[in-house]
Design a protein around this motif. Structure first.
Motif, PDB file in Angstrom:
ATOM      1  N   ASP A  23      -5.331  -0.889 -56.778  1.00  4.48           N
ATOM      2  CA  ASP A  23      -5.865  -2.153 -56.518  1.00  4.48           C
ATOM      3  C   ASP A  23      -6.264  -2.896 -57.963  1.00  4.48           C
ATOM      4  N   SER A  24      -6.528  -2.788 -59.341  1.00  4.22           N
ATOM      5  CA  SER A  24      -6.657  -3.380 -59.739  1.00  4.22           C
ATOM      6  C   SER A  24      -5.379  -4.243 -60.462  1.00  4.22           C
ATOM      7  N   LEU A  25      -4.118  -3.331 -60.539  1.00  2.00           N
ATOM      8  CA  LEU A  25      -3.430  -3.878 -60.563  1.00  2.00           C
ATOM      9  C   LEU A  25      -2.757  -5.177 -59.794  1.00  2.00           C
ATOM     10  N   LEU A  26      -3.214  -4.742 -58.931  1.00  5.53           N
ATOM     11  CA  LEU A  26      -2.601  -5.944 -57.857  1.00  5.53           C
ATOM     12  C   LEU A  26      -3.190  -7.095 -58.002  1.00  5.53           C
ATOM     13  N   PHE A  27      -4.615  -7.237 -58.693  1.00  5.54           N
ATOM     14  CA  PHE A  27      -5.550  -8.979 -57.954  1.00  5.54           C
ATOM     15  C   PHE A  27      -4.843  -9.018 -59.735  1.00  5.54           C
ATOM     16  N   THR A  28      -4.625  -8.060 -60.606  1.00  6.61           N
ATOM     17  CA  THR A  28      -4.808  -9.014 -61.580  1.00  6.61           C
ATOM     18  C   THR A  28      -2.377  -9.136 -61.442  1.00  6.61           C
ATOM     19  N   THR A  29      -2.129  -8.217 -61.523  1.00  6.82           N
ATOM     20  CA  THR A  29      -0.941  -9.381 -60.751  1.00  6.82           C
ATOM     21  C   THR A  29      -1.047 -10.738 -60.115  1.00  6.82           C
ATOM     22  N   GLY A  30      -2.048 -10.996 -59.144  1.00  6.86           N
ATOM     23  CA  GLY A  30      -2.246 -12.503 -58.269  1.00  6.86           C
ATOM     24  C   GLY A  30      -3.087 -13.632 -59.264  1.00  6.86           C
ATOM     25  N   LEU A  31      -4.145 -12.863 -60.081  1.00  3.50           N
ATOM     26  CA  LEU A  31      -4.239 -13.463 -61.657  1.00  3.50           C
ATOM     27  C   LEU A  31      -3.452 -13.954 -62.343  1.00  3.50           C
ATOM     28  N   LEU A  32      -2.536 -13.628 -63.130  1.00  2.00           N
ATOM     29  CA  LEU A  32      -0.898 -13.738 -63.227  1.00  2.00           C
ATOM     30  C   LEU A  32      -0.444 -14.705 -63.201  1.00  2.00           C
ATOM     31  N   VAL A  33      -0.322 -14.453 -61.483  1.00  2.00           N
ATOM     32  CA  VAL A  33       0.807 -15.804 -60.921  1.00  2.00           C
ATOM     33  C   VAL A  33      -0.091 -17.532 -60.699  1.00  2.00           C
ATOM     34  N   ALA A  34      -1.189 -16.756 -60.518  1.00  2.00           N
ATOM     35  CA  ALA A  34      -1.806 -18.205 -59.810  1.00  2.00           C
ATOM     36  C   ALA A  34      -2.175 -18.712 -61.957  1.00  2.00           C
ATOM     37  N   GLY A 140      -0.731  -4.480 -49.756  1.00  3.56           N
ATOM     38  CA  GLY A 140       0.504  -5.531 -51.408  1.00  3.56           C
ATOM     39  C   GLY A 140      -0.161  -6.861 -51.583  1.00  3.56           C
ATOM     40  N   THR A 141      -0.012  -7.988 -50.021  1.00  3.13           N
ATOM     41  CA  THR A 141      -0.375  -9.306 -50.055  1.00  3.13           C
ATOM     42  C   THR A 141      -1.348  -9.322 -50.139  1.00  3.13           C
ATOM     43  N   GLY A 142      -2.395  -8.631 -49.217  1.00  5.99           N
ATOM     44  CA  GLY A 142      -3.596  -8.949 -49.678  1.00  5.99           C
ATOM     45  C   GLY A 142      -4.497  -9.213 -51.009  1.00  5.99           C
ATOM     46  N   VAL A 143      -4.363  -7.813 -51.755  1.00  4.14           N
ATOM     47  CA  VAL A 143      -5.104  -8.021 -52.340  1.00  4.14           C
ATOM     48  C   VAL A 143      -4.458  -8.498 -53.407  1.00  4.14           C
ATOM     49  N   THR A 144      -2.852  -8.860 -53.874  1.00  3.20           N
ATOM     50  CA  THR A 144      -2.288 -10.168 -54.891  1.00  3.20           C
ATOM     51  C   THR A 144      -2.781 -11.626 -54.556  1.00  3.20           C
ATOM     52  N   VAL A 145      -2.793 -11.696 -53.000  1.00  2.00           N
ATOM     53  CA  VAL A 145      -3.290 -12.824 -52.980  1.00  2.00           C
ATOM     54  C   VAL A 145      -4.542 -13.333 -53.076  1.00  2.00           C
ATOM     55  N   LEU A 146      -5.640 -12.267 -52.545  1.00  2.00           N
ATOM     56  CA  LEU A 146      -7.021 -12.578 -53.494  1.00  2.00           C
ATOM     57  C   LEU A 146      -6.938 -12.991 -55.009  1.00  2.00           C
TER      58      LEU A 146
END
Length: 189
Positions: A23-34, A140-146
């Motif tokens: 979860d933290s990896l996906l959330f962080t991935t979204g942050l890094l994409v942003a 995969g999509t939800g946590v990353t988009v968040l």
């Protein structure tokens, strides 16, 4: 990006992946994409690849459980395999049935063992695939988009290092709580 996909795959379906930070990896991935400095791929592509890795990981876990699962249920504790983790996933699976494939995506440790339990228990393959695709895509999509949308908030963007440290700390809290509960239960018995 490849490292992220490997971790998502491993946490979703390999027995050794239960300790990985999904979860933290996906959330962080979204942050890094942003942020755009470290990950330059578009959000839609990252979400697609993460979802595919999650679904593929669970597929592997299901097939592994189907083939080797019955032996795992009879096997005593070893260094890498704890019967307690499989038992928790089995209880979760029994309580929620096929929906557990979707729900387990959002529960660390259980996420790793549920597809193996589904395979070992002989869950109908088509049912598993349907719930696996739904769960892998939502998670995969939800946590990353968040993470992506929060990564565009000015406060988050200017304090990204502190936010990442906070995410890691928060991801450890459920594990710490479970360890304390287990310790408390063992003291009582």
């Amino acid at each position: 990006m490849l490292g992220i996909l490997v971790v998502v795959f491993a946490e979703s379906g390999l027995l050794i992946g239960f300790f990985l930070p999904g979860d933290s990896l996906l959330f962080t991935t979204g942050l890094l994409v942003a942020d755009g400095r470290y990950l330059h791929q578009p959000l839609w592509l990252v979400c697609l690849l993460v979802s595919v890795a999650a679904v593929a990981g669970d597929q592997f876990g299901y097939l592994f459980g189907r083939r080797v699962g019955p032996a795992l249920f009879r096997r005593p504790n070893s260094r890498l395999f704890k019967q307690e983790n499989l038992t928790k996933a089995q209880e979760f699976f029994a309580k929620y049935g096929a929906r557990s494939i979707v729900l387990a995506r959002f529960v660390p440790i259980v996420r790793t063992f549920t597809p193996i339990v589904a395979g070992a228990s002989g869950m109908h393959y088509r049912t598993f695939v349907l719930y696996n695709v739904i769960g892998g895509t939502l998670w995969g999509t939800g946590v990353t988009v968040l993470g992506y949308f929060l990564g565009q908030v000015a406060f988050v963007k200017s304090n990204i290092e502190l936010i990442l440290i906070g995410i890691v700390v928060l991801s450890v809290v459920p594990i710490a709580v479970e360890l304390l509960r287990a310790r408390s239960r063992s003291r009582r018995s």
